[in-house]
Design an enzyme around this catalytic site. Sequence first.
Site, short mmCIF file in Angstrom:
data_model
loop_
_atom_site.label_atom_id
_atom_site.label_comp_id
_atom_site.label_asym_id
_atom_site.label_seq_id
_atom_site.Cartn_x
_atom_site.Cartn_y
_atom_site.Cartn_z
N GLY A 157 41.02 26.78 2.61
CA GLY A 157 40.48 25.79 1.52
C GLY A 157 39.68 24.59 1.91
O GLY A 157 39.26 23.57 1.14
N HIS A 161 53.33 32.23 4.12
CA HIS A 161 52.11 31.71 3.78
C HIS A 161 52.25 30.08 4.32
O HIS A 161 53.19 29.60 4.15
CB HIS A 161 51.51 31.69 2.54
CG HIS A 161 50.01 31.39 2.24
ND1 HIS A 161 49.72 29.90 2.50
CD2 HIS A 161 49.03 31.99 2.29
CE1 HIS A 161 48.51 29.83 2.44
NE2 HIS A 161 48.07 30.77 2.35
N LYS A 181 47.30 32.23 -5.47
CA LYS A 181 48.13 30.99 -5.37
C LYS A 181 48.47 30.40 -6.77
O LYS A 181 48.95 31.52 -7.36
CB LYS A 181 47.29 30.02 -4.62
CG LYS A 181 46.80 30.50 -3.33
CD LYS A 181 46.13 29.16 -2.56
CE LYS A 181 45.75 29.91 -1.24
NZ LYS A 181 45.09 28.66 -0.22
N SER A 203 38.78 30.08 4.03
CA SER A 203 37.51 29.85 3.64
C SER A 203 36.65 31.18 4.00
O SER A 203 35.57 30.90 4.11
CB SER A 203 36.91 28.69 4.25
OG SER A 203 37.61 27.54 4.08
N ASN A 234 44.58 36.26 -2.94
CA ASN A 234 45.63 35.22 -3.09
C ASN A 234 45.47 34.24 -3.87
O ASN A 234 44.70 33.37 -3.85
CB ASN A 234 46.00 34.83 -1.70
CG ASN A 234 47.11 33.84 -1.67
OD1 ASN A 234 47.92 33.74 -2.76
ND2 ASN A 234 47.55 32.98 -0.70
#
Length: 259
Positions: free
Chosen positions: A181, A99, A10, A217, A8
Amino acid sequence: MRKLLVANWKENPKTETDALRLFKDTVRTKRKDLEVVICAPFIYLGEVAAAFEKMNSVAKKNLALGAQDVFWEDLGAFTSEVGPKMIKSLGVRYVIIGHSERRKYLKETDAMINKKIKLAQKDGLNVILCVGEPLAIRKKGIAVAKNFIKNQVKNDLMGIHGGKKTKGSLTIAYEPIWAIGTGKNDSPEDALEMAAFIKDGVQKFHNMKIRFLYGGSANSKNIRDFVQYKSIDGALVGGASLKEKEFGKMIARVGGQKK
Ligand code: PGA
């Protein structure tokens, strides 16, 4: 079953040239025994899809493209929205829906997500639905977190049943918000517990077999701890998917290669 690794990207990278470079570098790693899905931003999807098309059938093996969102109407006066059929026309096969960043920053609701899933599946896209609890909920314990997830899944999948003829498959990515993240991944054991809980619930209430991904993560160091379990079918990867070497290691490790 083959494992699934979803990148992903982003809102990255900065330019189309960078996106094409990242795509080409990423797909260089041999994909043995797993499927890799690259979810690029809409703006780059056309070029990435064109690069994908140019690859030969061996290079394309175990590889697919995905979008990071989709709208709940195929066509019409919906400024800036992108419908499932548009995405499909590029050769894209997967779409991430719901998401937590879209829920947070764009105020996407379960009702909106539900409409998106229904149309995307009807149009034949494979849906990756994201669910996950915030830290305040998780602090109350895994049982409370499970209840939160149960409601999210129930609302997002309202009226969706395996019995009905839908063309697209369903994957659920469990991404605890506090793990996204942050460098603080969930424990593989708790993710495993969630996998069984979500799979059983969707089977029971929606009569559907799903694939389960862990997200938050995930990296080359911890990925094996998750995918060693049969019911964790893979991972949804954000930050680590932007570093081609790191993601390459993940591809190799999930596919059982040494790297
Ligand atoms: P992360 O993001 O791997 O950077 O934590 C995962 C995601 O949001 O899909």
